[in-house]
Design a protein around this motif. Structure first.
Motif, PDB file in Angstrom:
ATOM      1  N   ILE A  83       0.835  -1.197   0.000  1.00  0.00           N
ATOM      2  CA  ILE A  83       0.000   0.000   0.000  1.00  0.00           C
ATOM      3  C   ILE A  83       0.872   1.250   0.000  1.00  0.00           C
ATOM      4  CG2 ILE A  83      -1.752   1.270   1.292  1.00  0.00           C
ATOM      5  CD1 ILE A  83      -2.743  -1.443   2.355  1.00  0.00           C
ATOM      6  N   SER A  84       0.424   2.255  -0.766  1.00  0.00           N
ATOM      7  CA  SER A  84       1.179   3.502  -0.876  1.00  0.00           C
ATOM      8  C   SER A  84       1.142   4.299   0.422  1.00  0.00           C
ATOM      9  CB  SER A  84       0.620   4.352  -2.012  1.00  0.00           C
ATOM     10  OG  SER A  84      -0.676   4.803  -1.696  1.00  0.00           O
ATOM     11  N   ARG A  85       2.048   5.267   0.485  1.00  0.00           N
ATOM     12  CA  ARG A  85       2.127   6.154   1.642  1.00  0.00           C
ATOM     13  C   ARG A  85       2.074   7.609   1.179  1.00  0.00           C
ATOM     14  NH1 ARG A  85       3.668   3.905   6.915  1.00  0.00           N
ATOM     15  NH2 ARG A  85       4.212   1.756   6.531  1.00  0.00           N
ATOM     16  N   GLU A  86       1.497   8.427   2.024  1.00  0.00           N
ATOM     17  CA  GLU A  86       1.514   9.869   1.807  1.00  0.00           C
ATOM     18  C   GLU A  86       2.862  10.414   2.270  1.00  0.00           C
ATOM     19  OE1 GLU A  86      -0.657  11.568   0.227  1.00  0.00           O
ATOM     20  OE2 GLU A  86      -2.430  10.279   0.240  1.00  0.00           O
ATOM     21  N   SER A  87       3.105  11.681   2.032  1.00  0.00           N
ATOM     22  CA  SER A  87       4.381  12.274   2.448  1.00  0.00           C
ATOM     23  C   SER A  87       4.548  12.264   3.965  1.00  0.00           C
ATOM     24  CB  SER A  87       4.526  13.694   1.897  1.00  0.00           C
ATOM     25  OG  SER A  87       3.411  14.477   2.266  1.00  0.00           O
ATOM     26  N   ASP A  88       3.433  12.229   4.727  1.00  0.00           N
ATOM     27  CA  ASP A  88       3.526  12.147   6.189  1.00  0.00           C
ATOM     28  C   ASP A  88       3.636  10.706   6.680  1.00  0.00           C
ATOM     29  OD1 ASP A  88       0.962  11.093   5.919  1.00  0.00           O
ATOM     30  OD2 ASP A  88      -0.022  12.671   7.081  1.00  0.00           O
ATOM     31  N   LYS A  89       3.797   9.761   5.736  1.00  0.00           N
ATOM     32  CA  LYS A  89       3.968   8.322   5.985  1.00  0.00           C
ATOM     33  C   LYS A  89       2.676   7.598   6.350  1.00  0.00           C
ATOM     34  CE  LYS A  89       8.250   8.702   5.012  1.00  0.00           C
ATOM     35  NZ  LYS A  89       8.466   8.773   3.590  1.00  0.00           N
ATOM     36  N   SER A  90       1.535   8.285   6.321  1.00  0.00           N
ATOM     37  CA  SER A  90       0.265   7.600   6.549  1.00  0.00           C
ATOM     38  C   SER A  90      -0.077   6.798   5.295  1.00  0.00           C
ATOM     39  CB  SER A  90      -0.840   8.604   6.864  1.00  0.00           C
ATOM     40  OG  SER A  90      -1.070   9.468   5.764  1.00  0.00           O
ATOM     41  N   TYR A  91      -0.873   5.754   5.475  1.00  0.00           N
ATOM     42  CA  TYR A  91      -1.254   4.902   4.355  1.00  0.00           C
ATOM     43  C   TYR A  91      -2.268   5.598   3.457  1.00  0.00           C
ATOM     44  CZ  TYR A  91       1.000   0.768   6.280  1.00  0.00           C
ATOM     45  OH  TYR A  91       1.921  -0.138   6.730  1.00  0.00           O
ATOM     46  N   ASN A  92      -2.164   5.346   2.161  1.00  0.00           N
ATOM     47  CA  ASN A  92      -3.186   5.738   1.195  1.00  0.00           C
ATOM     48  C   ASN A  92      -3.655   4.437   0.556  1.00  0.00           C
ATOM     49  OD1 ASN A  92      -4.616   6.369  -1.169  1.00  0.00           O
ATOM     50  ND2 ASN A  92      -3.566   8.323  -1.373  1.00  0.00           N
ATOM     51  N   GLU A  93      -4.785   3.925   1.008  1.00  0.00           N
ATOM     52  CA  GLU A  93      -5.273   2.606   0.617  1.00  0.00           C
ATOM     53  C   GLU A  93      -5.859   2.566  -0.792  1.00  0.00           C
ATOM     54  OE1 GLU A  93      -7.832   1.198   3.743  1.00  0.00           O
ATOM     55  OE2 GLU A  93      -6.215   1.232   5.215  1.00  0.00           O
ATOM     56  N   GLU A  94      -5.782   3.667  -1.518  1.00  0.00           N
ATOM     57  CA  GLU A  94      -6.295   3.716  -2.888  1.00  0.00           C
ATOM     58  C   GLU A  94      -5.272   3.214  -3.909  1.00  0.00           C
ATOM     59  OE1 GLU A  94      -9.391   5.220  -4.162  1.00  0.00           O
ATOM     60  OE2 GLU A  94      -9.970   4.819  -2.087  1.00  0.00           O
ATOM     61  N   TYR A  95      -3.982   3.260  -3.557  1.00  0.00           N
ATOM     62  CA  TYR A  95      -2.939   3.002  -4.553  1.00  0.00           C
ATOM     63  C   TYR A  95      -1.827   2.095  -4.020  1.00  0.00           C
ATOM     64  CZ  TYR A  95      -5.243   6.994  -6.629  1.00  0.00           C
ATOM     65  OH  TYR A  95      -6.196   7.832  -7.142  1.00  0.00           O
ATOM     66  N   CYS A  96      -1.141   1.446  -4.958  1.00  0.00           N
ATOM     67  CA  CYS A  96       0.040   0.648  -4.596  1.00  0.00           C
ATOM     68  C   CYS A  96       1.251   1.575  -4.462  1.00  0.00           C
ATOM     69  CB  CYS A  96       0.311  -0.446  -5.637  1.00  0.00           C
ATOM     70  SG  CYS A  96       0.948   0.140  -7.222  1.00  0.00           S
ATOM     71  N   LYS A  97       2.281   1.057  -3.827  1.00  0.00           N
ATOM     72  CA  LYS A  97       3.472   1.874  -3.589  1.00  0.00           C
ATOM     73  C   LYS A  97       4.243   2.184  -4.863  1.00  0.00           C
ATOM     74  CE  LYS A  97       6.513  -1.999  -2.381  1.00  0.00           C
ATOM     75  NZ  LYS A  97       7.326  -2.567  -1.290  1.00  0.00           N
ATOM     76  N   THR A 101       3.697   7.400  -4.344  1.00  0.00           N
ATOM     77  CA  THR A 101       4.636   7.385  -3.229  1.00  0.00           C
ATOM     78  C   THR A 101       4.873   8.810  -2.728  1.00  0.00           C
ATOM     79  OG1 THR A 101       5.758   5.490  -4.211  1.00  0.00           O
ATOM     80  CG2 THR A 101       6.946   6.660  -2.494  1.00  0.00           C
ATOM     81  N   ASP A 102       4.863   8.962  -1.426  1.00  0.00           N
ATOM     82  CA  ASP A 102       5.135  10.261  -0.802  1.00  0.00           C
ATOM     83  C   ASP A 102       4.266  11.380  -1.371  1.00  0.00           C
ATOM     84  OD1 ASP A 102       7.050   9.211   0.924  1.00  0.00           O
ATOM     85  OD2 ASP A 102       8.654   9.465  -0.541  1.00  0.00           O
ATOM     86  N   GLY A 103       3.010  11.055  -1.641  1.00  0.00           N
ATOM     87  CA  GLY A 103       2.078  12.058  -2.108  1.00  0.00           C
ATOM     88  C   GLY A 103       2.174  12.389  -3.594  1.00  0.00           C
ATOM     89  N   LYS A 104       2.905  11.575  -4.349  1.00  0.00           N
ATOM     90  CA  LYS A 104       3.072  11.859  -5.779  1.00  0.00           C
ATOM     91  C   LYS A 104       2.799  10.614  -6.617  1.00  0.00           C
ATOM     92  CE  LYS A 104       6.519  15.361  -4.922  1.00  0.00           C
ATOM     93  NZ  LYS A 104       7.904  15.618  -4.740  1.00  0.00           N
TER      94      LYS A 104
END
Length: 147
Positions: A83-97, A101-104
């Motif tokens: 699972i991808s991560r936002e720039s604050d390292k929280s999970y974004n369950e909509e996308y793969c890593k 990644t990091d909000g981009k």
């Protein structure tokens, strides 16, 4: 496994008392106790905090009730490590890593993702690139990110 059991297991695995966990997420010890007995559930914001404290997705905290799929490439997100991560390292369950990644976003357009897929995905049926591209495009067009 139910949310109450998951929360208790994660708390114990991290060597935290109910009081210590409560302090970290700014709730009472009684609230943690009620979650662990199944009397109540944390609210949405508290689930986000628990996700950060335990470094697991909210889907994991809920006992993985949903089959997550990357809304960019369609890959099943069967483990938190995908699972991808936002720039604050929280999970974004909509996308793969790999797509986010990091909000981009990695792929600036569907065309760039299609280029990547045609070039790198296996082709066991030996289809021509134009046919493969059309198949991928048809699939990707159903995903939230490309609608």
């Amino acid at each position: 496994m139910e949310t109450r059991d998951i929360l208790k297991n994660l708390r114990e695995k991290n060597n935290l008392t109910q009081e210590q966990l409560a302090e970290r997420i700014h709730v009472t010890r009684q609230a943690v106790s009620r979650w662990e007995t199944g009397e109540t559930l944390p609210n949405t914001e508290t689930f986000k905090l628990l996700s950060q404290v335990f470094d697991v997705s909210i889907n994991t905290l809920l006992g993985s009730p949903r089959q997550l799929i990357c809304q960019c490439c369609g890959m099943p997100l069967s483990e938190d490590s995908l699972i991808s991560r936002e720039s604050d390292k929280s999970y974004n369950e909509e996308y793969c890593k790999w797509c986010y990644t990091d909000g981009k976003f990695t792929y600036e357009s569907k065309e760039s993702l299609l280029d990547y897929l045609v070039k790198h995905m296996p082709n066991p049926d030996n289809l021509d690139n134009e046919t493969r591209r059309a198949q991928y495009d048809s699939f990707l067009s159903q995903l939230k990110h490309w609608k």
